[in-house]
Design a protein around this motif. Structure first.
Motif, short mmCIF file in Angstrom:
data_model
loop_
_atom_site.label_atom_id
_atom_site.label_comp_id
_atom_site.label_asym_id
_atom_site.label_seq_id
_atom_site.Cartn_x
_atom_site.Cartn_y
_atom_site.Cartn_z
N LEU A 33 -43.65 6.68 -82.65
CA LEU A 33 -44.21 7.95 -82.76
C LEU A 33 -46.22 7.63 -84.07
N CYS A 34 -45.71 6.69 -84.67
CA CYS A 34 -46.34 6.13 -86.09
C CYS A 34 -47.54 5.18 -85.14
N GLU A 35 -47.34 3.81 -84.18
CA GLU A 35 -48.76 3.40 -83.46
C GLU A 35 -49.58 4.25 -82.81
N PRO A 36 -50.94 3.81 -83.55
CA PRO A 36 -52.08 3.66 -83.31
C PRO A 36 -52.98 4.27 -82.12
N HIS A 37 -52.46 3.65 -81.49
CA HIS A 37 -52.90 3.07 -79.87
C HIS A 37 -52.00 4.46 -79.19
N THR A 38 -50.69 3.90 -79.07
CA THR A 38 -49.59 4.42 -77.85
C THR A 38 -48.98 5.29 -78.66
N GLY A 39 -49.11 5.76 -79.93
CA GLY A 39 -48.11 7.17 -80.02
C GLY A 39 -49.39 7.79 -80.55
N VAL A 40 -48.59 9.16 -81.88
CA VAL A 40 -49.23 9.87 -82.06
C VAL A 40 -50.58 9.06 -83.40
N GLY A 41 -50.21 8.18 -84.13
CA GLY A 41 -50.73 7.26 -84.99
C GLY A 41 -50.42 8.12 -86.71
N SER A 42 -49.85 7.84 -87.39
CA SER A 42 -49.65 7.79 -89.21
C SER A 42 -48.99 7.60 -89.85
N ASP A 43 -48.67 7.86 -91.40
CA ASP A 43 -48.28 6.76 -92.29
C ASP A 43 -47.20 6.55 -92.26
N GLY A 44 -46.60 7.92 -91.02
CA GLY A 44 -44.96 7.80 -91.76
C GLY A 44 -44.93 9.07 -90.64
N VAL A 45 -43.01 9.77 -91.09
CA VAL A 45 -43.01 11.07 -90.04
C VAL A 45 -41.93 11.74 -91.31
N LEU A 46 -41.84 13.04 -91.29
CA LEU A 46 -41.36 13.77 -91.83
C LEU A 46 -40.49 14.94 -90.93
N LEU A 47 -39.41 14.68 -91.58
CA LEU A 47 -38.02 15.07 -90.80
C LEU A 47 -38.08 16.38 -91.47
N LEU A 48 -37.76 17.55 -90.89
CA LEU A 48 -37.38 18.47 -91.87
C LEU A 48 -36.32 19.94 -91.22
N ASP A 49 -35.53 20.05 -92.26
CA ASP A 49 -34.05 20.61 -91.27
C ASP A 49 -33.20 21.66 -92.72
N GLN A 50 -32.82 22.06 -92.08
CA GLN A 50 -31.89 23.34 -92.66
C GLN A 50 -31.24 22.58 -93.94
N PRO A 51 -31.20 23.25 -95.12
CA PRO A 51 -30.47 22.51 -96.16
C PRO A 51 -28.79 22.25 -96.32
N ALA A 52 -28.84 21.72 -97.23
CA ALA A 52 -27.01 21.04 -96.73
C ALA A 52 -26.48 22.03 -98.15
N GLU A 53 -26.93 22.72 -99.14
CA GLU A 53 -27.09 23.30 -100.48
C GLU A 53 -27.47 24.43 -100.42
N ARG A 54 -27.02 25.91 -100.80
CA ARG A 54 -27.50 26.63 -100.91
C ARG A 54 -28.69 26.48 -102.12
N GLY A 55 -30.10 27.71 -102.24
CA GLY A 55 -31.05 27.54 -103.45
C GLY A 55 -32.26 26.60 -102.68
N TYR A 56 -31.95 25.82 -101.96
CA TYR A 56 -32.88 24.88 -101.53
C TYR A 56 -33.30 25.60 -100.16
N VAL A 57 -35.22 25.91 -99.80
CA VAL A 57 -35.43 26.13 -98.22
C VAL A 57 -35.08 25.26 -97.44
N ALA A 58 -35.39 23.43 -97.17
CA ALA A 58 -35.23 22.90 -96.71
C ALA A 58 -35.10 21.63 -96.93
N SER A 59 -34.57 20.92 -96.19
CA SER A 59 -33.78 19.30 -96.54
C SER A 59 -35.34 18.20 -95.51
N LEU A 60 -36.13 17.49 -96.73
CA LEU A 60 -36.65 16.89 -96.32
C LEU A 60 -36.86 15.13 -96.22
N ARG A 61 -36.84 14.82 -95.20
CA ARG A 61 -36.09 13.50 -94.96
C ARG A 61 -38.22 12.46 -94.72
#
Length: 250
Positions: A33-61
């Motif tokens: 995914l991060c490959e600049p020519h054969t993928g999207v090209g980026s400094d990384g990937v942000l993965l958002l998911d539902q939080p494991a605990e109440r009180g959070y809007v999201a989980s970020l990896r």
């Protein structure tokens, strides 16, 4: 797969939601995914998911382009924060998200700006086990000896004061041996910085698992802490290749 690509001061990330992924996000796929020519090209990937605990809007990896996982990214977190607000995950200006480095609490300050509490900076951490209480040390890379300040901003930072010749430094040569120094068992991010005035510095960033980048929120924070420890004034304006960040050090 559905994704969006965001950037903050030139620090760019692919943002994906867990529910939109048609496959497991493996290190090999992250590298593709991060490959600049054969993928999207980026400094990384942000993965958002539902939080494991109440009180959070999201989980970020946060994943580096080499497939490794990062504890935190200041610019990546800001992009995820603005994405969550724009995509309807929350309508609040203040909320919490989960990260590997712990809770992150942003305040949205405008249509494309936010302020993020990066948490407590530490001079001692497991990422520099041989360090003493003040977190300072020295190392040699590419035939040069550098004095450094270790700062943990959820992830390890090696901040190096370069009074002269900052622009001439060859980060592609100097960065890798510092990143992989035996002093740092989990590798380290590196920020090379120069004092410009009582409350301004210029910094160049070499990120762990990435290489030289246009900017880094945690790198700017580490450099700002090192600057304040040397007598600099807070808040610190950090001039980066991608633009300026304002860092308040308590």
């Amino acid at each position: 797969m559905r994704f969006e690509k965001w950037q903050a001061l030139g620090n760019d990330y692919v943002i994906v939601e867990r529910g939109d992924l048609p496959f497991e996000l493996t290190p090999a796929r992250i590298r593709r995914l991060c490959e600049p020519h054969t993928g999207v090209g980026s400094d990384g990937v942000l993965l958002l998911d539902q939080p494991a605990e109440r009180g959070y809007v999201a989980s970020l990896r946060i994943f580096n382009p080499d497939g490794s996982e990062a504890e935190l990214s200041g610019n990546g977190a800001r992009e995820a924060i603005m994405y969550l607000r724009r995509s309807g995950w929350t309508d609040s200006d203040t909320f919490s998200i989960e990260t590997a480095a712990g809770e992150i609490r942003p305040i949205i300050t405008g249509p494309d700006t936010c302020r993020v509490d990066m948490g407590r900076a530490r001079l001692r951490s497991k990422d520099y086990p041989s360090g003493d209480a003040d977190g300072t040390g020295s190392l040699t890379a590419a035939g040069r000896t550098f004095e450094f300040q270790h700062v943990s901003i959820g992830n390890p930072q090696c901040s190096i004061d370069v009074p002269e010749g900052l622009e001439e430094l060859n980060l592609a040569e100097i960065g890798p041996p510092i990143e992989s120094s035996e002093l740092f068992p989990n590798r380290t991010n590196v920020s090379f910085w120069r004092r410009d005035s009582g409350d301004e510095i210029t910094a160049r960033i070499f990120e762990r698992g990435v290489g030289e980048t246009l900017s880094s929120g945690t790198g700017a924070s580490g450099a700002a802490v090192a600057f304040v420890l040397k007598g600099g004034e807070s808040p610190v304006t950090v001039h980066l290749d991608g633009g300026d960040l304002r860092v308040e050090v308590g």
